[in-house]
Design a protein around this motif. Structure first.
Motif, PDB file in Angstrom:
ATOM      1  N   ALA A 109       0.859  -1.245   0.130  1.00  0.00           N
ATOM      2  CA  ALA A 109       0.044   0.143  -0.035  1.00  0.00           C
ATOM      3  C   ALA A 109       1.091   1.203   0.150  1.00  0.00           C
ATOM      4  CB  ALA A 109      -0.819   0.055   1.124  1.00  0.00           C
ATOM      5  N   HIS A 111       1.894   5.232  -2.104  1.00  0.00           N
ATOM      6  CA  HIS A 111       1.369   6.430  -2.715  1.00  0.00           C
ATOM      7  C   HIS A 111       2.401   7.204  -3.260  1.00  0.00           C
ATOM      8  CE1 HIS A 111      -2.286   5.806   0.235  1.00  0.00           C
ATOM      9  NE2 HIS A 111      -1.236   5.474   0.965  1.00  0.00           N
ATOM     10  N   ARG A 132      -1.008  13.590  -0.677  1.00  0.00           N
ATOM     11  CA  ARG A 132      -0.902  12.144  -0.783  1.00  0.00           C
ATOM     12  C   ARG A 132      -2.043  11.645  -1.723  1.00  0.00           C
ATOM     13  NH1 ARG A 132       0.157   7.731   3.665  1.00  0.00           N
ATOM     14  NH2 ARG A 132       1.610   8.945   4.300  1.00  0.00           N
ATOM     15  N   GLN A 134      -4.382   9.455  -3.609  1.00  0.00           N
ATOM     16  CA  GLN A 134      -5.651   8.506  -3.328  1.00  0.00           C
ATOM     17  C   GLN A 134      -5.871   7.685  -4.379  1.00  0.00           C
ATOM     18  OE1 GLN A 134      -5.742   7.623  -0.259  1.00  0.00           O
ATOM     19  NE2 GLN A 134      -4.766   9.325   0.823  1.00  0.00           N
ATOM     20  N   PRO A 135      -6.211   6.330  -4.391  1.00  0.00           N
ATOM     21  CA  PRO A 135      -5.978   5.345  -3.347  1.00  0.00           C
ATOM     22  C   PRO A 135      -4.840   4.889  -3.271  1.00  0.00           C
ATOM     23  CG  PRO A 135      -7.122   4.482  -4.982  1.00  0.00           C
ATOM     24  CD  PRO A 135      -6.945   5.909  -5.391  1.00  0.00           C
ATOM     25  N   ALA A 136      -4.394   4.228  -2.082  1.00  0.00           N
ATOM     26  CA  ALA A 136      -3.214   3.373  -2.338  1.00  0.00           C
ATOM     27  C   ALA A 136      -2.922   2.580  -3.063  1.00  0.00           C
ATOM     28  CB  ALA A 136      -2.869   2.800  -0.824  1.00  0.00           C
ATOM     29  N   LYS A 137      -1.781   2.027  -3.611  1.00  0.00           N
ATOM     30  CA  LYS A 137      -1.790   0.886  -4.593  1.00  0.00           C
ATOM     31  C   LYS A 137      -0.709  -0.090  -4.489  1.00  0.00           C
ATOM     32  CE  LYS A 137       2.022   3.091  -7.410  1.00  0.00           C
ATOM     33  NZ  LYS A 137       2.976   2.079  -7.014  1.00  0.00           N
ATOM     34  N   TYR A 165      -2.970  -0.415 -12.651  1.00  0.00           N
ATOM     35  CA  TYR A 165      -4.171   0.079 -12.614  1.00  0.00           C
ATOM     36  C   TYR A 165      -4.520   1.094 -13.489  1.00  0.00           C
ATOM     37  CZ  TYR A 165      -3.006  -1.336  -7.584  1.00  0.00           C
ATOM     38  OH  TYR A 165      -2.422  -2.030  -6.597  1.00  0.00           O
ATOM     39  N   GLN A 168      -7.678   3.175 -13.926  1.00  0.00           N
ATOM     40  CA  GLN A 168      -8.094   4.146 -13.129  1.00  0.00           C
ATOM     41  C   GLN A 168      -7.921   5.670 -13.843  1.00  0.00           C
ATOM     42  OE1 GLN A 168     -10.131   3.531 -10.692  1.00  0.00           O
ATOM     43  NE2 GLN A 168     -10.138   1.480 -11.427  1.00  0.00           N
ATOM     44  N   ASN A 174     -10.358   9.292  -8.546  1.00  0.00           N
ATOM     45  CA  ASN A 174      -9.168   9.161  -7.822  1.00  0.00           C
ATOM     46  C   ASN A 174      -8.002   9.872  -8.421  1.00  0.00           C
ATOM     47  OD1 ASN A 174      -7.774   7.475 -10.155  1.00  0.00           O
ATOM     48  ND2 ASN A 174      -8.836   5.614  -9.265  1.00  0.00           N
ATOM     49  N   HIS A 175      -6.652   9.772  -7.818  1.00  0.00           N
ATOM     50  CA  HIS A 175      -5.710  10.635  -8.540  1.00  0.00           C
ATOM     51  C   HIS A 175      -4.655   9.793  -9.541  1.00  0.00           C
ATOM     52  CE1 HIS A 175      -6.127  12.685  -4.689  1.00  0.00           C
ATOM     53  NE2 HIS A 175      -6.414  13.577  -5.365  1.00  0.00           N
TER      54      HIS A 175
END
Length: 364
Positions: A109, A111, A132, A134-137, A165, A168, A174-175
């Motif tokens: 997890a 970032h 930070r 988001q989300p964690a990857k 990801y 996404q 998400n970012h």
């Protein structure tokens, strides 16, 4: 003691250039562990990040301090993960404020994170996280990490899609796979383009990116960025607020195993790059040359490349790419970053466990 080594004075020419500047290259500092970013201090010194999590100081006289700068936030270091950009605030001479991008968390997890701190000449003070992703990857690839300041004193932070990801990058919730615009305290400006969109994160500035590792803002306020494609399809883009740059719906590359990612290279509502590179050059850093030592390079984009082992000089005609030139290939080095120095020289960082800071000067 400052160590200088004359490396060469070769030319690297490509179609479209009748002549180019002769140059010589000298070593400013060596023995750096995968140097990633460079910032010029007002006193003539330099700050250099090492991906392993260290910030190094090169004094104004050219000496590399043996001990890393203290007070740097702890980074998650693994593969592509680590300490990335160091960027001085526009008012650094008065405020001493700088920004660091880095990966934080664990392999399971993590970032892209952004911290602000004050540099007192020898150490960082009050280093604190302000943003930070988001989300964690999971995994340790595709963080982006480059920083640029807009004329209104906000900053842009480039991000990656986290590799596994990529879908996404089209999700405004998400970012991942975006460029974000932040106030200097890490908050989202009220006029960001996705603020009013239900479910969208307010920090988003543009979306549809794969792994953005170069960004510059020119004197007109135009934002240029480049990003890694998969197998081919690296892109140079003109970034506009609220626009979608297509990844992975459109791409000029294929997956690493040769599989098709998308059958489309263009679709309505998705931006086209100014240029793209097939095969991949793996663009890694970018500068707008604004010096006097190489007048024929004035206003050109200089793009460092890892796989290409070159710096690509890109000449713009308005908002179109007119010609390109491949530079410094004779060194056989993977280049992580390129900078236009206040002295008019070009500075290069070589991506190696024994990396170097190089200075490019006219031959005469």
């Amino acid at each position: 003691m400052k160590r200088r080594t004359l490396i060469g004075a070769a030319l690297a020419l490509s179609t479209g250039f009748a002549s180019a500047a002769d140059y010589r290259i000298e070593t400013v500092a060596d023995g750096l562990a995968n140097p990633w970013s460079l910032a010029f201090l007002p006193d003539g010194g330099m700050l250099v990040t090492e991906r392993a999590g260290r910030l190094r100081l090169i004094d104004a006289d050219g000496a590399l301090r043996a001990e890393p700068v203290a007070g740097v936030p702890e980074a998650f270091v693994n593969s592509q993960a680590g300490l990335m950009e160091v960027a001085l605030a526009p008012d650094f001479a008065e405020s001493g404020e700088l920004f660091l991008s880095y990966s934080c968390g664990t392999l399971e997890a993590n970032h892209t994170c952004l911290a602000a701190a004050t540099f007192n000449g020898t150490a960082l003070e009050n280093a604190h996280e302000i943003f930070r992703v988001q989300p964690a990857k999971r995994g340790s690839a595709h963080y982006g990490g480059r920083i640029a300041f807009l004329p209104d004193n906000t900053l842009l932070l480039t991000l990656g899609d986290g590799f596994d990801y990529r879908e996404q990058a089209q999700n405004t919730g998400n970012h991942l796979g975006s460029i974000v615009r932040l106030n200097r305290d890490g908050s989202a400006p009220a006029d960001n383009p996705f603020v009013a969109q239900q479910g969208a994160l307010p920090e988003l500035y543009s979306i549809g990116h794969r792994n953005v590792q170069g960004i510059v803002v020119d004197g007109e306020g135009r934002v240029f960025s480049h990003e890694h494609g998969p197998r081919g399809g690296d892109e140079l883009n003109l970034i506009q607020a609220g626009h979608n740059y297509g990844w992975p719906k459109i791409t000029y590359g294929v997956d690493y195993n040769g599989a098709q990612i998308s059958p489309y290279t263009e679709l309505p509502g998705l931006e086209q790059p100014l240029t793209y590179w097939v095969p991949s050059i793996a663009p890694s850093g970018m500068a707008l040359y604004q010096g006097d030592l190489f007048p024929e390079w004035q206003g050109n984009l200089l793009i460092s490349a890892l796989a290409g082992k070159e710096v690509r000089r890109v000449v713009l005609d308005g908002e179109k790419v007119s010609t390109q030139e491949s530079l410094f290939t004779e060194l056989g080095q993977r280049f992580r970053d390129v900078r236009s120095g206040p002295d008019g020289a070009v500075y290069l960082l070589t991506d190696s466990p024994a990396g170097k800071v190089l200075r490019v000067l006219p031959a005469n």
